[in-house]
Design an enzyme around this catalytic site. Structure first.
Site, mmCIF file in Angstrom:
data_model
loop_
_atom_site.group_PDB
_atom_site.id
_atom_site.type_symbol
_atom_site.label_atom_id
_atom_site.label_comp_id
_atom_site.label_asym_id
_atom_site.label_seq_id
_atom_site.Cartn_x
_atom_site.Cartn_y
_atom_site.Cartn_z
ATOM 1 C CB CYS A 49 4.420 9.011 2.082
ATOM 2 S SG CYS A 49 5.846 8.010 2.640
ATOM 3 N N GLY A 89 0.643 -1.235 0.077
ATOM 4 C CA GLY A 89 0.026 -0.052 0.079
ATOM 5 C C GLY A 89 0.738 1.173 -0.155
ATOM 6 N N GLY A 90 0.164 2.435 0.020
ATOM 7 C CA GLY A 90 0.984 3.622 -0.156
ATOM 8 C C GLY A 90 1.348 4.004 -1.395
ATOM 9 C CB VAL A 101 6.538 7.359 -4.801
ATOM 10 C CG1 VAL A 101 6.627 8.685 -4.441
ATOM 11 C CG2 VAL A 101 8.150 6.990 -5.088
ATOM 12 C CB THR A 102 8.853 5.542 0.252
ATOM 13 O OG1 THR A 102 9.793 6.201 1.057
ATOM 14 C CG2 THR A 102 9.232 3.956 0.138
ATOM 15 C CE1 TYR A 103 16.920 6.496 -3.140
ATOM 16 C CE2 TYR A 103 17.565 7.276 -0.786
ATOM 17 C CZ TYR A 103 17.947 6.619 -2.009
ATOM 18 O OH TYR A 103 19.322 6.509 -1.968
ATOM 19 C CG HIS A 104 13.364 1.374 0.217
ATOM 20 N ND1 HIS A 104 12.990 1.493 1.670
ATOM 21 C CD2 HIS A 104 12.407 0.710 -0.526
ATOM 22 C CE1 HIS A 104 11.758 1.402 1.503
ATOM 23 N NE2 HIS A 104 11.402 0.738 0.375
ATOM 24 C CG LEU A 151 4.901 1.741 9.405
ATOM 25 C CD1 LEU A 151 5.927 2.956 9.846
ATOM 26 C CD2 LEU A 151 3.803 1.545 10.303
ATOM 27 N N GLY A 152 4.585 0.720 5.119
ATOM 28 C CA GLY A 152 3.998 0.060 4.089
ATOM 29 C C GLY A 152 3.708 -1.373 3.769
#
Length: 219
Positions: A168, A71-72, A74-77, A138-139
């Site tokens: 996010c 879910g959610g 876009v994010t970065y790792h 969180l996702g």
């Protein structure tokens, strides 16, 4: 079985094969499969949730974007971010998704409190924040009562890539990291404390440790 967990410290790994292994583990596990927690860091990658809006990708440059099944938005790792994947049978543990999210958030808040940093969760925006800046995302995905994906905690990573997205799904969201908030951070101590808190808050009593994915057994 619900009181046992395997904790795997996998180091720095590529995103795609790790995600595929998570999917396979979840698809093939049975009622007796022991739950697992994976602690790792990823090579630079943007991940976009399955209902993510492409407008939140601003200027990703040479960092790949992977469409995923959590879910959610876009994010970065990237290196310096502690990622924790929770491969849990939440039906067996009698957790709802909201309860699992609350326990994850509470674990990060407890971790930061122990390091002298006051943090909090928000009811309308999952994650953990310090002075309105996000320090943990969180996702999750739940399939047949079992969770995968998890949380991403910014320890000492390069935050610049967050400027290339709306983190996010929030334009202009401030993002921070632990090394901006506390002095003399010992990475291994933080990793160990995070896992210790999570294992306790998720209700596990017996813990086994591993450093690879070679011995995964879903029978």
């Amino acid at each position: 079985m619900s009181e046992r967990v395997v904790v795997r410290d996998l180091g720095l790994v590529e995103y795609l094969p790790t995600w595929q292994t998570m999917q396979n583990f979840t698809a093939n596990r049975v009622a007796e499969t022991v739950d697992e927690i994976w602690l790792l860091e990823h090579q630079p990658v943007f991940t976009q949730g399955h209902h993510g809006n492409e407008s939140h990708l601003l200027d990703t440059g040479d960092i790949p974007v992977v469409q995923v099944d959590r879910g959610g938005q876009v994010t970065y790792h990237g290196p310096g971010q502690l990622v924790v994947y929770l491969l849990l049978n939440i039906r067996r543990k009698k957790f709802g998704v909201r309860e699992l999210v609350a326990r994850m958030e509470a674990s990060i808040v407890e971790l930061l409190a122990g390091l002298g940093v006051e943090a909090y969760a928000k009811p309308d925006a999952p994650g953990v924040y310090v002075d309105e800046a996000k320090i943990c995302s969180l996702g999750l995905r739940v399939r047949k009562g079992c969770s995968f994906h998890g949380l991403a905690f910014n320890l000492d990573m390069d935050l610049e890539p967050f400027n290339r997205i709306n983190p996010c799904g929030y334009a202009g969201m401030a993002v921070t990291r632990l090394t901006n908030l506390a002095d003399d951070i010992d990475r291994e101590f933080v990793k160990g404390l995070l896992i210790e808190i999570l294992v306790k808050r998720l209700g596990y009593i017996e813990r086994a440790n591993a450093n690879s994915l070679e011995d995964i057994d879903v029978r």
